[in-house]
Design an enzyme around this catalytic site. Sequence first.
Site: not given
Length: 500
Positions: A192-194, A196-197, A201, A254, A262, A286
């Site tokens: 995935s793309r960011a 909230t970070s 990767t 989450d 997910s 988390k």
Amino acid sequence: MELTVEPIDIGTERPVVLLNCADAETLGVHSLDRVEIDWDGTTEVGIVKVTDELVAAGRIGASHGFPEITDGTVVAVTPAGQPESVESIRRKLDGRELDSDELGAIVADIEADRLSDLELSAYVCASHANGLSLEETKQLTERMAEVGKQLSWEQPVVADKHSIGGVAGNRVTPVVVAIVAAAGLTIPKTSSRAVTSPAGTADTMEVFCPVEFSREEIRDIVTETGGCLVWGGAVDLSPVDDKVIRAQRPLSLDPPGQVIASVLSKKQSAGSSHIVVDIPYGAGAKVTSLSEARDLADDFRRVGDHLGLTIECALTRGSDPIGHGIGPVLEARDVLAVLEGEGPEPLRIKSLRLADIIFDMAREAGMPVDDRSAADILDSGAALSKFRDIVAVQGGDPDVSRDDLQPGDRTETVTADTDGLVVDVDNQAVSQLARRAGAPNDHGAGVVIHRRTGDKAVAGDVLYTIHAESSDRLEAAREYAAGDEIVRVGGRDEALVERR
């Protein structure tokens, strides 16, 4: 009622229509109600927004969610009811358990954009407040995977790795993929793309090479190299999950059951068979406790069994950042350093442990695997060579060096005020600081951590460095850093923080 279409230049996740107040009153609809729109044998349902001035009476504004309607088209507009799944969402808000058909209807309506933003948010809040039972999680995962595009592979063992996130600088995936592929296993990694970070990767890999490919291109890359490091959003593996994540983002929700659905819906769609799931726990992660991590791991395995997936969970300490760098370019430098036999020791060790778990899983399944350990493969240079092969086939420069990967040149260093030991590096704060500096959109933005928990520090020692690509971003990061203890040094006078 017949109305004339007027395209409205607004981007929306789902079809939205603008109605003049007079037309809305005639139809008997209000904002967030639905209308059915018919033209040329086509029927669509749109969510209503009411306006006094943006569209005139007799016209209907159509958002980008209606790509096939052209300016001036005359359409028939009639009121439409709510999707049946809205009643199931109400039941979940009341704390009821949903059955497979109800969950399937919710998934189908999310996938078809039939739920409004408010209704989708209600589903997310209901799942968070009342939780998802194990049976609900199993059925939800299965239904989410069914609506995704599928990848399939001939190999009996298709390895994969996933982290539930929450830890800064946790860029182990490229190292793990390189080691596992170098050992002769197949590991098609979609990432995935960011959200909230400061970097996902996919954002970090984009520093090295393109990451957006079709399913056919992914198959070709994996056939040639044994692995890939690509963005999963480009191939629609779990489109429902992508929409749910966007609804979760504003409140940082989450729910554990949704996390499992997910992850595993995407892994099943990707054709993975043997998956190691990294569950970091600790302050700022988390998952905050070991017992909570164990419970989550047990549920991952139970849902995996239901889907026919082999799952191993690695419970890892997540109180501190894993790498030195936080942000796409800085994390890419750490990845290359580890592959070259250097780099942050926590990043190296964690990558090796996860790769060895995958090797154990493959051997238990009867797959021939390189006899060497993950450490031997990494130290031999085979993983670096494999990583460069993957970068080259994905269209990047296989000879890229750390010197080629330069972070933003606007910098600020933060130093220790006292002698002592570093007693805490705040994961959430350092991630937020990197985002204030411009990450992930500015690839060169981020933070370099120079002192880790347990390190000695003397007054004046550099604790961390902020990198930004613009002066405005650096100033925003500087202001944030001034209001928080990103890296905390404890000395004899630690009880007194400051006098004001």
